[in-house]
Design a protein around this motif. Structure first.
Motif, PDB file in Angstrom:
ATOM      1  N   LEU A 117      -4.100  12.902  59.122  1.00  0.00           N
ATOM      2  CA  LEU A 117      -3.255  11.977  58.379  1.00  0.00           C
ATOM      3  C   LEU A 117      -1.825  12.159  58.860  1.00  0.00           C
ATOM      4  O   LEU A 117      -1.337  13.291  58.940  1.00  0.00           O
ATOM      5  N   SER A 118      -1.167  11.075  59.182  1.00  0.00           N
ATOM      6  CA  SER A 118       0.242  11.124  59.555  1.00  0.00           C
ATOM      7  C   SER A 118       0.859   9.766  59.240  1.00  0.00           C
ATOM      8  O   SER A 118       0.438   8.745  59.789  1.00  0.00           O
ATOM      9  N   THR A 119       1.836   9.758  58.350  1.00  0.00           N
ATOM     10  CA  THR A 119       2.483   8.503  57.990  1.00  0.00           C
ATOM     11  C   THR A 119       3.868   8.450  58.622  1.00  0.00           C
ATOM     12  O   THR A 119       4.475   9.481  58.900  1.00  0.00           O
ATOM     13  N   PRO A 120       4.398   7.246  58.801  1.00  0.00           N
ATOM     14  CA  PRO A 120       5.822   7.130  59.131  1.00  0.00           C
ATOM     15  C   PRO A 120       6.627   7.461  57.881  1.00  0.00           C
ATOM     16  O   PRO A 120       6.054   7.805  56.829  1.00  0.00           O
ATOM     17  N   ASP A 121       7.933   7.343  57.942  1.00  0.00           N
ATOM     18  CA  ASP A 121       8.740   7.498  56.742  1.00  0.00           C
ATOM     19  C   ASP A 121       8.343   6.426  55.738  1.00  0.00           C
ATOM     20  O   ASP A 121       8.231   5.244  56.090  1.00  0.00           O
ATOM     21  N   ILE A 122       8.094   6.829  54.513  1.00  0.00           N
ATOM     22  CA  ILE A 122       7.668   5.914  53.451  1.00  0.00           C
ATOM     23  C   ILE A 122       8.467   6.205  52.193  1.00  0.00           C
ATOM     24  O   ILE A 122       9.163   7.209  52.103  1.00  0.00           O
ATOM     25  N   ARG A 123       8.369   5.308  51.234  1.00  0.00           N
ATOM     26  CA  ARG A 123       9.032   5.463  49.928  1.00  0.00           C
ATOM     27  C   ARG A 123      10.527   5.706  50.087  1.00  0.00           C
ATOM     28  O   ARG A 123      11.107   6.542  49.412  1.00  0.00           O
ATOM     29  N   CYS A 124      11.151   4.947  50.951  1.00  0.00           N
ATOM     30  CA  CYS A 124      12.567   5.167  51.273  1.00  0.00           C
ATOM     31  C   CYS A 124      13.532   4.563  50.258  1.00  0.00           C
ATOM     32  O   CYS A 124      14.724   4.778  50.359  1.00  0.00           O
ATOM     33  N   GLY A 125      13.061   3.809  49.308  1.00  0.00           N
ATOM     34  CA  GLY A 125      13.953   3.159  48.362  1.00  0.00           C
ATOM     35  C   GLY A 125      14.003   3.876  47.094  1.00  0.00           C
ATOM     36  O   GLY A 125      14.689   3.868  46.207  1.00  0.00           O
ATOM     37  N   ILE A 128      10.137  10.019  52.514  1.00  0.00           N
ATOM     38  CA  ILE A 128       9.203  11.121  52.667  1.00  0.00           C
ATOM     39  C   ILE A 128       8.197  10.706  53.723  1.00  0.00           C
ATOM     40  O   ILE A 128       8.128   9.539  54.101  1.00  0.00           O
ATOM     41  N   HIS A 129       7.453  11.651  54.250  1.00  0.00           N
ATOM     42  CA  HIS A 129       6.267  11.309  55.030  1.00  0.00           C
ATOM     43  C   HIS A 129       5.194  12.340  54.752  1.00  0.00           C
ATOM     44  O   HIS A 129       5.477  13.452  54.290  1.00  0.00           O
ATOM     45  N   LEU A 130       3.961  11.921  54.978  1.00  0.00           N
ATOM     46  CA  LEU A 130       2.801  12.749  54.676  1.00  0.00           C
ATOM     47  C   LEU A 130       2.081  13.123  55.963  1.00  0.00           C
ATOM     48  O   LEU A 130       2.065  12.360  56.924  1.00  0.00           O
TER      49      LEU A 130
END
Length: 160
Positions: A152-160, A137-139
């Motif tokens: 706010l801008s995140t890279p792809d996170i919570r990939c596992g 996901i990303h935010l």
């Protein structure tokens, strides 16, 4: 004029919110926007699950500040959750918005684009609407503090 205690005001606000959501006609979401059931979203005040220990800061001109987002993983529901908080050290913010995107570009938002609101303390919780196991996901989002817009801008996170 009688003054109401904070708990009474909160109760009135929640009751009004619930009545308004139940009585309001269903809004049509824009293409690519996923909306949650209003009553379920109103009932969820906090993210359930485990915080990963990371805070994702909003920025302005390359500097962190204004607010931060946190994500949570609930292993039993296989869902991610996110909230975007105004920094408690910098005073009151306005127009806090939070978007949670999946890998295809679909997203859910708080406040929803079809029902804008002016949040001052936090936006969310927003949840993934799918089994997020092994999916990123990303935010994204923004808030305004002192006339300055932080994004706010995140890279792809919570990939596992």
């Amino acid at each position: 004029m009688k003054r109401l205690r904070r708990t009474q005001l909160l109760g009135l606000g929640v009751m009004g919110l619930l009545l308004g959501l139940v009585a309001a006609p269903a809004a049509q979401a824009a293409p690519g926007v996923v909306t949650a059931a209003p009553v379920a979203a109103a009932a969820a005040a906090e993210c359930s699950g485990t915080w990963d220990g990371k805070s994702y800061w909003a920025t302005h001109a390359g500097r962190n500040g204004g607010g931060y987002a946190r994500t949570y993983w609930n292993a039993s529901t296989k869902r991610n959750c996110a909230k975007f908080f105004s920094s408690p050290y910098d005073g009151l913010a306005s127009n806090i918005t939070l978007y949670l995107h999946d890998e295809s570009g679909d997203y859910t938002a708080d406040p929803p684009p079809e029902h804008p609101a002016n949040y001052h303390y936090y936006a969310g919780p927003v949840y993934t609407w799918f089994d997020a196991t092994n999916h990123c996901i990303h935010l994204s989002g923004s808030l305004v503090r002192g006339g300055v817009k932080y994004t706010l801008s995140t890279p792809d996170i919570r990939c596992g």
